[in-house]
Design an enzyme around this catalytic site. Structure first.
Site, mmCIF file in Angstrom:
data_model
loop_
_atom_site.group_PDB
_atom_site.id
_atom_site.type_symbol
_atom_site.label_atom_id
_atom_site.label_comp_id
_atom_site.label_asym_id
_atom_site.label_seq_id
_atom_site.Cartn_x
_atom_site.Cartn_y
_atom_site.Cartn_z
ATOM 1 N N LYS A 147 0.825 -1.195 0.000
ATOM 2 C CA LYS A 147 0.000 0.000 0.000
ATOM 3 C C LYS A 147 0.870 1.260 0.000
ATOM 4 C CE LYS A 147 -3.648 -2.137 2.843
ATOM 5 N NZ LYS A 147 -4.808 -1.969 1.950
ATOM 6 N N GLU A 158 -6.317 -9.580 0.363
ATOM 7 C CA GLU A 158 -6.060 -10.732 1.224
ATOM 8 C C GLU A 158 -7.238 -11.106 2.111
ATOM 9 O OE1 GLU A 158 -6.325 -7.839 4.138
ATOM 10 O OE2 GLU A 158 -5.360 -7.663 2.189
ATOM 11 N N ARG A 191 -10.406 -11.441 1.512
ATOM 12 C CA ARG A 191 -11.294 -12.449 0.928
ATOM 13 C C ARG A 191 -10.659 -13.839 0.957
ATOM 14 N NH1 ARG A 191 -11.304 -8.869 -4.382
ATOM 15 N NH2 ARG A 191 -11.014 -7.389 -2.689
#
Length: 499
Positions: A279, A351, A353
């Site tokens: 990120k 991640e 899910r």
């Protein structure tokens, strides 16, 4: 905070402040306020005449040492338009009043309910609001005021005679739900170095023991034995091992034959860097909140231990960090979930899910007949709904409506979102059964939900995307900055109503 139901007239209650509320209308001083106004010599009428008391939403009108009542202050909070008033607004009024008064070093309050609100639901809303408003996420501040701003005691006034039993019932429920939400907020606000997956498992074990709930906390070896390849794939980049938390509430009276078993699945990524698909650094500190779905489920189970629904409820909470270590999974890797379904990992920052896939499948194996998951899953739902509503997706229209009805009763804003066959087509992979992000542009929240649906089979299922509602970036007049405890009230209500 100790909250009790008062006896006798509110004017005789000794407190640092007496709280009540006025509506935004031509004559805001009416009903209960008329009697109160008479006791203090017409001061409220004079303030209303000078437009210092209008009843506009969350307006604060504070009188010091008003003659005629024993409380040291009188606080009248604006309740807005009467036709828009609801238990949710009453909860917000109580929370805002608590925050306003504790900032002024008031430690003991009384709350006078209006004549039309002497109900169980109103007592619940006020008690809950006072607890939520009194909450602060300041555990790690080394320099605190002595004594710290907090309200020690509150008395709810107005429930006398025939309404007293309803008041007691609502008060008890409000205290349970307020405490459960604050428990979830405590977990959500913890820095990730103070709440690793193992630490979360330890906190869950203590809560379960305290509340007489059954619990199992599986370590990485047991998770591997269960062949939870999706959960392990996310965990492999971190030195902190994953945990799978399973908490069970079983009613003392055997449920009816064919009674539902509610499965609550909560994402608990205690810190999410995005992994190899890392990120941006801006606001990455907020990724300690990526376990708020799991925290919500722990809060729900804490509440249900007291509320005692008639059905069995099982919470399954997968917990891990998502880190870019030398062993981290990489874009293009193919993982095998517990169900046997293969997953091409296109983006390691999708991640949540992955870990939900194994948890949902395991909840089905445990016998859950109805599934609800909560997760800070996608930025896409924030684009669609901002921080106003939680997105609701699902495979079963009846269960979706039951969740939405519970959210309305609980005063939590949720909105139904689309989940179509076309979204399933968007997660097809050329090298595995499915991929973990959608192909093409758009519908990111729906394709994420479509991914989870692949592991629910025929079991009725609802997915709550709480990415926009799980925390507040700034303090509000009714709430501290940080984790909100969203979905605790809704899912507790669902468990109480599901049959």
């Amino acid at each position: 905070m100790e909250i009790t139901l008062a006896t006798g007239p509110a004017t005789q209650l000794e407190a640092g402040a007496l709280i009540t509320y006025a509506f935004d209308q031509e004559k805001p001083v009416e009903g209960v306020l008329t009697g109160l106004d008479n006791s203090i010599g017409g001061a409220l009428t004079r303030l209303a005449g000078g437009r210092e008391l209008t009843g506009k939403s969350l307006e604060m009108t504070l009188l010091h040492y008003p003659a005629g009542i024993k409380a040291e202050r009188l606080l009248v909070v604006g309740a807005g338009k009467k036709e828009k008033f609801s238990p949710a607004e009453l909860r917000k009024i109580a929370a805002a009043a608590a925050r306003y008064l504790k900032a002024r070093s008031v430690r003991r309050v009384a709350f006078l309910v209006r004549e039309d609100d002497r109900t169980s639901g109103a007592a619940e809303s006020i008690a809950e609001g006072l607890l939520l408003g009194d909450y602060e996420a300041d555990l790690y501040k080394s320099e605190k005021k002595d004594p710290p701003p907090a309200i020690d005691a509150a008395a709810l006034a107005g429930w006398d005679g025939d309404t007293r039993a309803a008041g007691e019932e609502g008060l008890a429920r409000g205290v349970v739900l307020g405490a459960a939400q604050n428990f979830a907020r405590d977990l959500g606000n913890e820095p990730s170095n103070h709440l690793t997956p193992k630490m979360l498992g330890d906190r869950a074990e203590k809560m379960a023991r305290d509340e007489d709930l059954d619990i199992d906390v599986f370590d990485e070896k047991k998770i591997a034995e269960l062949k939870m390849g999706a959960l392990l794939s996310v965990a492999q980049g971190s030195v902190e091992p994953p945990r799978l938390i399973v908490i069970t509430y079983t009613p003392k009276k055997a449920p009816l034959e064919n009674a539902p078993v509610l499965g609550l699945v909560g994402k608990a990524v205690t810190f999410d860097t995005g992994g190899i698909s890392i990120k941006p650094s801006a606001n990455m500190e907020d990724m300690k909140f990526d376990m708020c779905g799991g925290a919500a489920m722990l809060g729900v189970m804490r509440a249900l231990a007291h509320l005692k629904p008639a059905i069995k409820v099982i919470a399954v909470i997968p917990s891990t960090e998502n880190m870019p270590g030398g062993k981290a999974q990489k874009p293009g890797d193919v993982q095998t979930a517990m169900s046997g379904k293969t997953i091409e990992v296109i983006n390691t920052d999708a991640e949540g899910r992955l870990i939900l896939a194994d948890a949902v499948h395991y909840a089905k194996q445990l016998g859950c007949t109805h599934l609800v998951d909560a997760a800070t899953l996608t930025g896409a739902v924030v684009v669609a709904l901002a921080g106003v509503q939680t997105g609701v997706f699902g495979s079963d229209a009846k269960l979706i409506e039951q969740v939405l009805a519970a959210s309305r009763a609980a005063g939590e804003k949720m909105w139904p979102m689309p989940l179509e066959d076309e979204h399933r087509e968007m997660i097809k992979s050329t090298v595995a059964d499915i991929q973990n992000v959608g192909s093409g542009k758009g519908a990111g929240a729906s394709t994420a939900a479509a991914f989870i649906r692949e592991f629910t089979g025929d079991t009725p299922w609802v997915h709550l995307d709480i990415a926009g509602t799980a925390w507040l970036n700034d303090a509000k007049s009714w709430s501290a900055k940080g984790a909100t405890g969203v979905a605790v009230r809704t899912l507790a209500e669902l468990a109480m109503q599901l049959r």
